[in-house]
Design a protein around this motif. Structure first.
Motif, mmCIF file in Angstrom:
data_model
loop_
_atom_site.group_PDB
_atom_site.id
_atom_site.type_symbol
_atom_site.label_atom_id
_atom_site.label_comp_id
_atom_site.label_asym_id
_atom_site.label_seq_id
_atom_site.Cartn_x
_atom_site.Cartn_y
_atom_site.Cartn_z
ATOM 1 N N CYS A 32 11.571 1.998 -1.742
ATOM 2 C CA CYS A 32 10.393 2.025 -0.863
ATOM 3 C C CYS A 32 9.710 3.387 -0.929
ATOM 4 O O CYS A 32 8.484 3.478 -0.924
ATOM 5 N N GLY A 33 10.522 4.443 -1.000
ATOM 6 C CA GLY A 33 9.968 5.789 -1.102
ATOM 7 C C GLY A 33 9.178 5.980 -2.383
ATOM 8 O O GLY A 33 8.162 6.678 -2.402
ATOM 9 N N PHE A 34 9.636 5.354 -3.466
ATOM 10 C CA PHE A 34 8.922 5.453 -4.743
ATOM 11 C C PHE A 34 7.548 4.794 -4.642
ATOM 12 O O PHE A 34 6.557 5.315 -5.159
ATOM 13 N N ILE A 35 7.496 3.647 -3.973
ATOM 14 C CA ILE A 35 6.211 2.955 -3.785
ATOM 15 C C ILE A 35 5.274 3.805 -2.931
ATOM 16 O O ILE A 35 4.098 4.008 -3.275
ATOM 17 N N ILE A 36 5.792 4.316 -1.815
ATOM 18 C CA ILE A 36 4.990 5.176 -0.944
ATOM 19 C C ILE A 36 4.552 6.418 -1.698
ATOM 20 O O ILE A 36 3.379 6.821 -1.654
ATOM 21 N N GLY A 37 5.483 7.036 -2.415
ATOM 22 C CA GLY A 37 5.184 8.263 -3.148
ATOM 23 C C GLY A 37 4.139 8.063 -4.225
ATOM 24 O O GLY A 37 3.290 8.937 -4.446
ATOM 25 N N THR A 38 4.186 6.913 -4.903
ATOM 26 C CA THR A 38 3.199 6.623 -5.949
ATOM 27 C C THR A 38 1.799 6.521 -5.358
ATOM 28 O O THR A 38 0.833 7.076 -5.897
ATOM 29 N N ILE A 39 1.691 5.817 -4.237
ATOM 30 C CA ILE A 39 0.380 5.660 -3.580
ATOM 31 C C ILE A 39 -0.152 7.017 -3.133
ATOM 32 O O ILE A 39 -1.323 7.350 -3.351
ATOM 33 N N VAL A 40 0.718 7.809 -2.517
ATOM 34 C CA VAL A 40 0.309 9.129 -2.028
ATOM 35 C C VAL A 40 -0.068 10.034 -3.196
ATOM 36 O O VAL A 40 -1.094 10.734 -3.158
ATOM 37 N N ALA A 41 0.737 10.024 -4.257
ATOM 38 C CA ALA A 41 0.469 10.882 -5.414
ATOM 39 C C ALA A 41 -0.867 10.533 -6.065
ATOM 40 O O ALA A 41 -1.665 11.425 -6.382
ATOM 41 N N LEU A 42 -1.117 9.247 -6.272
ATOM 42 C CA LEU A 42 -2.370 8.825 -6.906
ATOM 43 C C LEU A 42 -3.574 9.170 -6.032
ATOM 44 O O LEU A 42 -4.618 9.601 -6.541
#
Length: 236
Positions: A32-42
């Motif tokens: 879940c953190g990877f999904i959140i992190g990807t959205i935030v990073a992009l």
């Protein structure tokens, strides 16, 4: 001081049933953190209005506060929100329906998201921007270029830090005992409380964590080696 080897083995065996909880917490929070992190990073890389500012504030706040604090805020704050909404909309679902491990999932996912956002962002920024421009010049959309060119190279560049984050969340899962979730460390305390042999119990827990960490490191090394076979440069 003498170590009771027979109890060390007994403690080791009794800790094994707690391993799944630890792995569940780690896997769910990192995924879940990877999904959140990807959205935030992009959103930060492409400076998406509003989302970029929210993402920056989120990363700054979460990285600036302890993981235990996040867990306690979720544990005491989420029931208030859920019960208020349940009363307002007449839901049968309320805070009592939330399993204890659910608080750990939510809290640790939010924590992991902030740290992984920076890992993903650094990996993507490591890829030469000229490759994205070259992809556009041959007719690729931004989504296609990201999926086929940028993301594979960014993943290779970020893999060591992703491994560190995974190990960090594995060790951080021990905080789940704060909200009555029995993971490896909590089980060690329960086992030790029967005869006060805390050293042997925690030593057994340490051995298990060490073993899991070694497996993660070995898996990461194999994955990194496999990725680098196909990586023909492009990462600045």
């Amino acid at each position: 001081m003498t170590v009771d080897l027979s109890f060390l083995w007994t403690a080791f065996v009794q800790l094994l049933p707690a391993i799944p909880n630890t792995l569940y917490i780690t896997a769910v929070s990192v995924t879940c953190g990877f999904i959140i992190g990807t959205i935030v990073a992009l959103s930060r890389i492409y400076k998406v209005p509003v989302l970029s500012q929210l993402g920056t504030s989120y990363v700054t706040f979460i990285r600036g506060t302890p993981m235990l604090t996040h867990l306690l805020l979720i544990y005491f704050g989420l029931p208030l929100i859920v019960d208020d909404l349940a009363a307002k909309f007449g839901w049968s679902f309320n805070s009592v329906s939330i399993p204890m491990i659910g608080f750990a999932y939510i809290s640790f996912s939010i924590t992991a998201g902030a740290y992984l956002a920076e890992v993903i962002r650094s990996g993507m920024l490591a890829v030469n921007r000229g490759q994205l421009e070259a992809a556009h010049s041959i007719g690729m959309t931004t989504i296609q270029a990201l999926r086929r060119i940028v993301v594979p190279q960014a993943f290779a560049a970020a893999l060591p830090n992703l491994s560190n984050s995974l190990i960090g969340m594995l060790h951080g899962s021990t905080l789940a005992f704060t909200v009555s979730v029995v993971e490896i460390n909590a089980q060690a305390e329960i086992v030790a409380s029967t005869n006060w042999k805390y050293f042997e119990a925690y030593l057994a827990a340490a051995i298990i964590f060490w073993g899991i960490t070694i497996l993660i490191e070995k898996a990461t090394a194999l994955l990194e080696k496999r990725i680098n076979v196909y990586n023909r440069g492009g990462v600045a």
